[in-house]
Design an enzyme around this catalytic site. Structure first.
Site, mmCIF file in Angstrom:
data_model
loop_
_atom_site.group_PDB
_atom_site.id
_atom_site.type_symbol
_atom_site.label_atom_id
_atom_site.label_comp_id
_atom_site.label_asym_id
_atom_site.label_seq_id
_atom_site.Cartn_x
_atom_site.Cartn_y
_atom_site.Cartn_z
ATOM 1 N N TYR A 187 3.275 0.564 1.832
ATOM 2 C CA TYR A 187 4.563 -0.160 1.802
ATOM 3 C C TYR A 187 5.255 -0.024 3.156
ATOM 4 C CZ TYR A 187 9.522 -0.999 0.730
ATOM 5 O OH TYR A 187 10.821 -1.446 0.744
ATOM 6 N N SER B 132 12.797 -2.229 5.817
ATOM 7 C CA SER B 132 13.079 -0.922 5.216
ATOM 8 C C SER B 132 12.983 0.148 6.292
ATOM 9 C CB SER B 132 12.054 -0.615 4.117
ATOM 10 O OG SER B 132 12.150 0.745 3.736
HETATM 11 P P1 NAP Z 1 13.980 -5.409 -7.074
HETATM 12 O O1 NAP Z 1 15.292 -5.047 -7.660
HETATM 13 O O2 NAP Z 1 12.735 -4.894 -7.703
HETATM 14 O O3 NAP Z 1 13.900 -7.007 -6.971
HETATM 15 C C1 NAP Z 1 12.724 -7.610 -6.508
HETATM 16 C C2 NAP Z 1 12.941 -9.096 -6.487
HETATM 17 O O4 NAP Z 1 11.773 -9.716 -5.906
HETATM 18 C C3 NAP Z 1 13.105 -9.715 -7.876
HETATM 19 O O5 NAP Z 1 14.120 -10.692 -7.794
HETATM 20 C C4 NAP Z 1 11.739 -10.361 -8.150
HETATM 21 O O6 NAP Z 1 11.817 -11.491 -9.026
HETATM 22 C C5 NAP Z 1 11.371 -10.789 -6.731
HETATM 23 N N1 NAP Z 1 9.936 -11.045 -6.532
HETATM 24 C C6 NAP Z 1 8.911 -10.155 -6.623
HETATM 25 N N2 NAP Z 1 7.741 -10.778 -6.367
HETATM 26 C C7 NAP Z 1 8.039 -12.072 -6.118
HETATM 27 C C8 NAP Z 1 7.260 -13.212 -5.805
HETATM 28 N N3 NAP Z 1 5.917 -13.159 -5.701
HETATM 29 N N4 NAP Z 1 7.889 -14.393 -5.612
HETATM 30 C C9 NAP Z 1 9.239 -14.486 -5.703
HETATM 31 N N5 NAP Z 1 10.035 -13.433 -6.001
HETATM 32 C C10 NAP Z 1 9.429 -12.250 -6.214
HETATM 33 O O7 NAP Z 1 13.888 -4.959 -5.534
HETATM 34 P P2 NAP Z 1 15.027 -4.594 -4.453
HETATM 35 O O8 NAP Z 1 15.176 -3.142 -4.431
HETATM 36 O O9 NAP Z 1 16.200 -5.479 -4.589
HETATM 37 O O10 NAP Z 1 14.238 -4.976 -3.128
HETATM 38 C C11 NAP Z 1 14.523 -6.140 -2.389
HETATM 39 C C12 NAP Z 1 13.944 -5.987 -1.002
HETATM 40 O O11 NAP Z 1 14.541 -4.843 -0.388
HETATM 41 C C13 NAP Z 1 12.437 -5.740 -0.984
HETATM 42 O O12 NAP Z 1 11.872 -6.448 0.090
HETATM 43 C C14 NAP Z 1 12.326 -4.243 -0.754
HETATM 44 O O13 NAP Z 1 11.127 -3.881 -0.142
HETATM 45 C C15 NAP Z 1 13.518 -4.022 0.143
HETATM 46 N N6 NAP Z 1 14.001 -2.637 0.167
HETATM 47 C C16 NAP Z 1 14.453 -2.042 -0.979
HETATM 48 C C17 NAP Z 1 14.897 -0.724 -0.916
HETATM 49 C C18 NAP Z 1 15.395 0.013 -2.118
HETATM 50 O O14 NAP Z 1 15.515 1.245 -2.030
HETATM 51 N N7 NAP Z 1 15.690 -0.656 -3.233
HETATM 52 C C19 NAP Z 1 14.873 -0.046 0.310
HETATM 53 C C20 NAP Z 1 14.416 -0.679 1.441
HETATM 54 C C21 NAP Z 1 13.995 -1.990 1.371
HETATM 55 P P3 NAP Z 1 11.783 -11.315 -10.657
HETATM 56 O O15 NAP Z 1 13.157 -10.808 -11.032
HETATM 57 O O16 NAP Z 1 11.514 -12.686 -11.171
HETATM 58 O O17 NAP Z 1 10.709 -10.322 -10.955
#
Ligand code: NAP
Length: 244
Positions: free
Chosen positions: A157, A143
């Site tokens: 974070y 990120s």
């Molecule tokens: P999201 O929509 O909340 O999805 C999170 C995913 O992680 C879900 O599929 C969830 O599974 C899974 N997960 C959580 N805990 C887990 C565990 N213990 N074991 C296996 N799976 C697990 O999040 P996102 O925004 O796509 O984020 C994805 C990545 O991008 C993260 O690493 C986040 O830090 C990074 N990121 C996001 C943003 C943003 O603005 N969205 C920006 C920078 C970086 P379930 O569906 O089963 O709960």
């Protein structure tokens, strides 16, 4: 080389988009989730609709046995793993550091740092020529908060993603001679369910491009880094943050 991909956190958000776009690019995809089976099944349906094979595997990536089972199941059902995207992650606890407890912090570090390292280790055991593997590509989802710091909102974070950046660079150098390219992507603010209510609407207009990003816009960068088009790219960290 046959293209078999594991996406942790493939049920939702960036992991979901990555799974679907990777299938369109010819990957068979193992969609990992922790609790949201119906969303993982929806992702698999889209993978199959594009003509690729897909499976959903429940595994809590903070549990070593689950991670081993995830890779074993993928190998048995789809074939040897040649790509891994570590997208699973959480943001909480929110707030200032003097307002949070050890107990609040533990899951964040467990998922974003410890599990991300352990999943990468398992990927290397499966793909490295040192272990008899055919090589492959790993993409870690970091990120831009790693350099922005997340003050007053999500500094822990941001620190966890700083760890992803350091690890990505280090491990990329360790295994680049063993047929594995490790890279990271660093998204800016992306419209997924990880965001607290109202944040996307409030923050979007103040960003350099006047809007937040969409998960597909990150997924396209990830699928590129997985692909042979990125054959000489290792140890890179690609911002997908539109000037932030
Ligand atoms: P999201 O929509 O909340 O999805 C999170 C995913 O992680 C879900 O599929 C969830 O599974 C899974 N997960 C959580 N805990 C887990 C565990 N213990 N074991 C296996 N799976 C697990 O999040 P996102 O925004 O796509 O984020 C994805 C990545 O991008 C993260 O690493 C986040 O830090 C990074 N990121 C996001 C943003 C943003 O603005 N969205 C920006 C920078 C970086 P379930 O569906 O089963 O709960």
């Amino acid at each position: 080389m046959k293209k078999v991909l594991i996406v942790t956190g493939g049920s939702r958000g960036i992991g979901h988009s990555t799974s679907v776009l990777a299938a369109e690019a010819g990957w068979d995809v193992c969609v990992n989730y922790v609790s949201n089976k119906s969303r993982a099944d929806e992702t698999v349906a889209l993978i199959k609709a594009s003509g690729q094979r897909g499976i959903a595997v429940q595994a809590d990536i903070t549990k070593e046995d689950d991670v081993i089972r995830l890779f074993e199941t993928c190998t048995q059902e789809l074939g040897p793993v040649t790509g891994v995207v570590n997208s699973a992650g959480i943001v909480e606890p929110y707030g200032r550091v003097d307002e949070i407890s050890y107990a609040d912090l533990a899951p964040l570090i467990d998922i974003n740092v410890t599990a991300m390292i352990m999943v990468t280790g398992e990927a290397i055991k499966n793909m490295s020529s040192k272990h008899g593997g055919a090589g492959g590509a790993i993409v870690l989802v970091s990120s831009v908060s790693a350099r922005l710091g997340g003050p007053a909102f999500c500094a822990p974070y941001a620190a966890s993603k700083g760890a992803v950046d350091s690890f990505a660079w280090g491990v990329a150098q360790e295994v680049v001679g063993e047929g594995i390219r490790v890279n990271a992507v660093s998204p800016g603010l992306i419209d997924t369910e990880i965001q607290p209510e109202g944040r996307v609407e409030a923050a979007g207009p103040n960003l350099p491009m006047g809007r937040v990003g969409q998960p597909d816009e990150v997924a396209r960068a990830i699928v590129f880094l997985l692909s042979d088009d990125a054959s000489y790219i290792a140890g890179s960290n690609l911002d997908v943050a539109a000037g932030r």
